[in-house]
Design a protein around this motif. Structure first.
Motif, PDB file in Angstrom:
ATOM      1  N   PHE A   1     -47.489  13.237  31.930  1.00  4.42           N
ATOM      2  CA  PHE A   1     -47.139  13.253  30.509  1.00  4.42           C
ATOM      3  C   PHE A   1     -48.378  13.112  29.641  1.00  4.42           C
ATOM      4  CE2 PHE A   1     -45.782  11.529  26.460  1.00  4.42           C
ATOM      5  CZ  PHE A   1     -44.746  12.383  26.131  1.00  4.42           C
ATOM      6  N   ARG A   2     -49.310  12.240  30.047  1.00  6.56           N
ATOM      7  CA  ARG A   2     -50.542  12.091  29.267  1.00  6.56           C
ATOM      8  C   ARG A   2     -51.328  13.397  29.241  1.00  6.56           C
ATOM      9  NH1 ARG A   2     -50.583   6.783  31.594  1.00  6.56           N
ATOM     10  NH2 ARG A   2     -51.844   7.533  33.356  1.00  6.56           N
ATOM     11  N   ARG A   3     -51.326  14.094  30.350  1.00  2.09           N
ATOM     12  CA  ARG A   3     -52.045  15.379  30.400  1.00  2.09           C
ATOM     13  C   ARG A   3     -51.374  16.399  29.491  1.00  2.09           C
ATOM     14  NH1 ARG A   3     -54.813  19.031  29.655  1.00  2.09           N
ATOM     15  NH2 ARG A   3     -55.642  20.537  31.159  1.00  2.09           N
ATOM     16  N   LEU A   4     -50.063  16.446  29.519  1.00  3.07           N
ATOM     17  CA  LEU A   4     -49.330  17.382  28.669  1.00  3.07           C
ATOM     18  C   LEU A   4     -49.532  17.035  27.188  1.00  3.07           C
ATOM     19  CD1 LEU A   4     -45.992  17.629  30.687  1.00  3.07           C
ATOM     20  CD2 LEU A   4     -47.662  19.460  30.376  1.00  3.07           C
ATOM     21  N   TYR A   5     -49.578  15.753  26.895  1.00  4.13           N
ATOM     22  CA  TYR A   5     -49.800  15.340  25.508  1.00  4.13           C
ATOM     23  C   TYR A   5     -51.197  15.748  25.037  1.00  4.13           C
ATOM     24  CZ  TYR A   5     -50.517  12.405  21.414  1.00  4.13           C
ATOM     25  OH  TYR A   5     -50.812  11.965  20.153  1.00  4.13           O
ATOM     26  N   ALA A   6     -52.176  15.621  25.912  1.00  3.18           N
ATOM     27  CA  ALA A   6     -53.530  16.043  25.558  1.00  3.18           C
ATOM     28  C   ALA A   6     -53.568  17.532  25.250  1.00  3.18           C
ATOM     29  CB  ALA A   6     -54.494  15.711  26.700  1.00  3.18           C
ATOM     30  N   VAL A   7     -52.828  18.321  26.025  1.00  2.00           N
ATOM     31  CA  VAL A   7     -52.762  19.757  25.776  1.00  2.00           C
ATOM     32  C   VAL A   7     -52.101  20.030  24.428  1.00  2.00           C
ATOM     33  CG1 VAL A   7     -51.714  21.927  26.547  1.00  2.00           C
ATOM     34  CG2 VAL A   7     -52.758  20.386  28.210  1.00  2.00           C
ATOM     35  N   SER A   8     -51.065  19.286  24.105  1.00  4.95           N
ATOM     36  CA  SER A   8     -50.388  19.468  22.823  1.00  4.95           C
ATOM     37  C   SER A   8     -51.320  19.141  21.660  1.00  4.95           C
ATOM     38  CB  SER A   8     -49.135  18.577  22.768  1.00  4.95           C
ATOM     39  OG  SER A   8     -48.383  18.831  21.598  1.00  4.95           O
ATOM     40  N   ARG A   9     -52.124  18.096  21.793  1.00  2.31           N
ATOM     41  CA  ARG A   9     -53.090  17.764  20.743  1.00  2.31           C
ATOM     42  C   ARG A   9     -54.125  18.866  20.578  1.00  2.31           C
ATOM     43  NH1 ARG A   9     -54.202  12.722  18.716  1.00  2.31           N
ATOM     44  NH2 ARG A   9     -55.568  13.979  17.408  1.00  2.31           N
ATOM     45  N   GLN A  10     -54.624  19.391  21.693  1.00  5.35           N
ATOM     46  CA  GLN A  10     -55.606  20.478  21.636  1.00  5.35           C
ATOM     47  C   GLN A  10     -54.998  21.712  20.991  1.00  5.35           C
ATOM     48  OE1 GLN A  10     -57.403  21.165  25.511  1.00  5.35           O
ATOM     49  NE2 GLN A  10     -57.364  18.981  25.955  1.00  5.35           N
ATOM     50  N   THR A  11     -53.743  21.978  21.300  1.00  8.65           N
ATOM     51  CA  THR A  11     -53.055  23.137  20.745  1.00  8.65           C
ATOM     52  C   THR A  11     -52.904  23.004  19.237  1.00  8.65           C
ATOM     53  OG1 THR A  11     -51.827  23.616  22.763  1.00  8.65           O
ATOM     54  CG2 THR A  11     -50.867  24.392  20.714  1.00  8.65           C
ATOM     55  N   LEU A  12     -52.470  21.832  18.782  1.00  4.56           N
ATOM     56  CA  LEU A  12     -52.300  21.614  17.350  1.00  4.56           C
ATOM     57  C   LEU A  12     -53.633  21.739  16.623  1.00  4.56           C
ATOM     58  CD1 LEU A  12     -50.472  20.873  14.996  1.00  4.56           C
ATOM     59  CD2 LEU A  12     -50.827  18.452  15.570  1.00  4.56           C
ATOM     60  N   ASP A  13     -54.694  21.186  17.184  1.00  3.20           N
ATOM     61  CA  ASP A  13     -56.017  21.294  16.562  1.00  3.20           C
ATOM     62  C   ASP A  13     -56.469  22.753  16.474  1.00  3.20           C
ATOM     63  OD1 ASP A  13     -56.224  18.583  16.191  1.00  3.20           O
ATOM     64  OD2 ASP A  13     -57.369  18.218  18.029  1.00  3.20           O
ATOM     65  N   ALA A  14     -56.219  23.508  17.545  1.00  3.76           N
ATOM     66  CA  ALA A  14     -56.624  24.915  17.562  1.00  3.76           C
ATOM     67  C   ALA A  14     -55.867  25.706  16.501  1.00  3.76           C
ATOM     68  CB  ALA A  14     -56.391  25.514  18.945  1.00  3.76           C
ATOM     69  N   LEU A  15     -54.575  25.456  16.357  1.00  3.62           N
ATOM     70  CA  LEU A  15     -53.775  26.140  15.344  1.00  3.62           C
ATOM     71  C   LEU A  15     -54.235  25.752  13.936  1.00  3.62           C
ATOM     72  CD1 LEU A  15     -50.186  25.829  16.867  1.00  3.62           C
ATOM     73  CD2 LEU A  15     -51.523  27.913  16.613  1.00  3.62           C
ATOM     74  N   ALA A  16     -54.538  24.482  13.747  1.00  9.28           N
ATOM     75  CA  ALA A  16     -54.989  24.026  12.435  1.00  9.28           C
ATOM     76  C   ALA A  16     -56.331  24.653  12.081  1.00  9.28           C
ATOM     77  CB  ALA A  16     -55.082  22.500  12.427  1.00  9.28           C
ATOM     78  N   ASP A  17     -57.240  24.714  13.035  1.00  7.39           N
ATOM     79  CA  ASP A  17     -58.547  25.321  12.791  1.00  7.39           C
ATOM     80  C   ASP A  17     -58.426  26.809  12.467  1.00  7.39           C
ATOM     81  OD1 ASP A  17     -59.736  22.893  13.268  1.00  7.39           O
ATOM     82  OD2 ASP A  17     -60.271  23.343  15.362  1.00  7.39           O
ATOM     83  N   ALA A  18     -57.402  27.458  13.028  1.00  5.42           N
ATOM     84  CA  ALA A  18     -57.188  28.885  12.786  1.00  5.42           C
ATOM     85  C   ALA A  18     -56.374  29.142  11.527  1.00  5.42           C
ATOM     86  CB  ALA A  18     -56.488  29.522  13.989  1.00  5.42           C
ATOM     87  N   GLY A  19     -55.933  28.063  10.867  1.00  6.53           N
ATOM     88  CA  GLY A  19     -55.145  28.222   9.654  1.00  6.53           C
ATOM     89  C   GLY A  19     -53.701  28.584   9.915  1.00  6.53           C
ATOM     90  N   ALA A  20     -53.250  28.439  11.141  1.00  2.93           N
ATOM     91  CA  ALA A  20     -51.875  28.806  11.495  1.00  2.93           C
ATOM     92  C   ALA A  20     -50.917  27.624  11.446  1.00  2.93           C
ATOM     93  CB  ALA A  20     -51.842  29.426  12.890  1.00  2.93           C
ATOM     94  N   ALA A  21     -51.426  26.424  11.259  1.00  2.00           N
ATOM     95  CA  ALA A  21     -50.580  25.230  11.196  1.00  2.00           C
ATOM     96  C   ALA A  21     -51.359  24.126  10.512  1.00  2.00           C
ATOM     97  CB  ALA A  21     -50.152  24.798  12.601  1.00  2.00           C
ATOM     98  N   LYS A  22     -50.661  23.055  10.194  1.00  2.81           N
ATOM     99  CA  LYS A  22     -51.304  21.875   9.618  1.00  2.81           C
ATOM    100  C   LYS A  22     -51.143  20.711  10.583  1.00  2.81           C
ATOM    101  CE  LYS A  22     -50.613  23.195   4.769  1.00  2.81           C
ATOM    102  NZ  LYS A  22     -52.051  23.447   4.552  1.00  2.81           N
ATOM    103  N   ARG A  23     -52.128  19.843  10.572  1.00  2.00           N
ATOM    104  CA  ARG A  23     -52.070  18.682  11.462  1.00  2.00           C
ATOM    105  C   ARG A  23     -51.066  17.644  10.979  1.00  2.00           C
ATOM    106  NH1 ARG A  23     -57.404  20.316  11.495  1.00  2.00           N
ATOM    107  NH2 ARG A  23     -58.358  20.589  13.567  1.00  2.00           N
ATOM    108  N   GLY A  24     -50.684  17.706   9.700  1.00  2.00           N
ATOM    109  CA  GLY A  24     -49.742  16.755   9.150  1.00  2.00           C
ATOM    110  C   GLY A  24     -50.400  15.422   8.831  1.00  2.00           C
ATOM    111  N   LYS A  25     -49.617  14.520   8.262  1.00  2.00           N
ATOM    112  CA  LYS A  25     -50.156  13.207   7.913  1.00  2.00           C
ATOM    113  C   LYS A  25     -50.437  12.371   9.152  1.00  2.00           C
ATOM    114  CE  LYS A  25     -47.890  12.970   3.378  1.00  2.00           C
ATOM    115  NZ  LYS A  25     -46.945  12.203   2.510  1.00  2.00           N
ATOM    116  N   ASP A  26     -49.694  12.644  10.230  1.00  2.00           N
ATOM    117  CA  ASP A  26     -49.877  11.890  11.469  1.00  2.00           C
ATOM    118  C   ASP A  26     -49.962  12.884  12.636  1.00  2.00           C
ATOM    119  OD1 ASP A  26     -49.793  10.198  13.674  1.00  2.00           O
ATOM    120  OD2 ASP A  26     -48.403   8.801  12.714  1.00  2.00           O
ATOM    121  N   PRO A  27     -51.155  13.426  12.905  1.00  2.00           N
ATOM    122  CA  PRO A  27     -51.311  14.434  13.962  1.00  2.00           C
ATOM    123  C   PRO A  27     -50.824  13.965  15.327  1.00  2.00           C
ATOM    124  CG  PRO A  27     -53.278  14.306  12.609  1.00  2.00           C
ATOM    125  CD  PRO A  27     -52.425  13.143  12.219  1.00  2.00           C
ATOM    126  N   GLN A  28     -50.947  12.680  15.608  1.00  2.00           N
ATOM    127  CA  GLN A  28     -50.500  12.172  16.899  1.00  2.00           C
ATOM    128  C   GLN A  28     -48.993  12.351  17.056  1.00  2.00           C
ATOM    129  OE1 GLN A  28     -52.151   8.109  16.739  1.00  2.00           O
ATOM    130  NE2 GLN A  28     -53.436   8.666  18.484  1.00  2.00           N
TER     131      GLN A  28
END
Length: 257
Positions: free
Chosen positions: A126-153
């Motif tokens: 689960f920790r590994r999957l969560y790390a992947v989800s964080r990386q995914t959200l950061d990548a989308l945010a950097d590409a302008g395709a999503a926002k990290r939100g007030k609480d990215p975690q």
């Protein structure tokens, strides 16, 4: 009729059969004798290779984690793939399984069992999957395709939980939808709905804005009627007196239109 030769080692055959039985019944319900029968060996040979069922389970856990690690590397290899990409129900994690695992593979079922178990393997996965989800959200945010939100975690955790729910509730979803959510047909059905919710919320399909504008451009067409200044030609001698009425004719024409 002899079957095709199996190039796996005896140890690998035992491990794979244990994986299949563990995923279907749970490790606690499976005996060494059942594993031996499924693998076509004696119970003594199972003990010879693994010493105990607990050791065999640990090896199965490690094998599954290694396989998942390889699959997850495709999600983060170029930083562009996300759980909600590719029109998949559970995102691309489901598509990765569909593309790389044979039909009927016990790995998704074992993933469910492992995630719900109180073991180091389950917690580590689960920790590994969560790390992947964080990386995914950061990548989308950097590409302008999503926002990290007030609480990215929290946002990353919710995306992960939503994706994993397809695995954890696979049987229940199949029963109510009439299609396996991890099959090609299931991903095709769930994907578009999931993407529309991510893009516009639950009201995404309730506001068909493109159907409303057509009524607006029709209104300006009425002023086009002024092309009817031919009316005065029929009664030139009264042009000076009829001009006001002629000017009103376009409105009548526009009204008829």
């Amino acid at each position: 009729m002899r079957s095709m030769p199996d190039d796996r080692t005896t140890r690998a055959v035992i491990r794979d059969e244990a994986l299949r039985l563990f995923a279907a019944q749970g490790p606690e319900s499976v005996t060494v004798r059942q594993i031996a029968t499924a693998a076509g060996v004696s119970p003594g040979l199972v003990v010879h290779h693994f010493r105990s069922k607990d050791n065999l389970r640990q090896e199965v856990d490690q094998y599954v984690l290694t396989v998942f690690e390889g699959l997850l590397s495709e999600l983060t290899g170029d930083g562009t793939v996300s759980f909600e990409d590719a029109g998949a129900a559970t995102g691309s994690l489901g598509e990765i399984f569909l593309q790389h695992l044979p039909v009927g593979s016990p790995l998704p079922g074992y993933l469910r069992m492992l995630l719900l178990s109180d073991t180091d393997g389950g917690r580590g996965l689960f920790r590994r999957l969560y790390a992947v989800s964080r990386q995914t959200l950061d990548a989308l945010a950097d590409a302008g395709a999503a926002k990290r939100g007030k609480d990215p975690q929290v946002r990353a955790a919710l995306l992960l939980v939503n994706d994993l729910s397809v695995f954890l509730l696979r049987d229940q979803l199949t029963a109510v939808l009439g299609v396996d959510p991890l099959s090609a047909a299931g991903l095709a059905r769930l994907g578009p709905e999931l993407l529309s919710i991510y893009a516009g919320g639950l009201n995404a399909d309730a506001a068909p804005a493109p159907e409303i504008p057509p009524a607006v451009p029709e209104a300006p067409e009425a002023p086009e009627a002024p092309e009817a200044p031919e009316a005065p030609e029929e009664a030139p001698e009264q042009a000076s007196h009829q001009a006001p009425e002629a000017a009103q004719e376009p409105e009548a024409v526009g009204g008829q239109a």
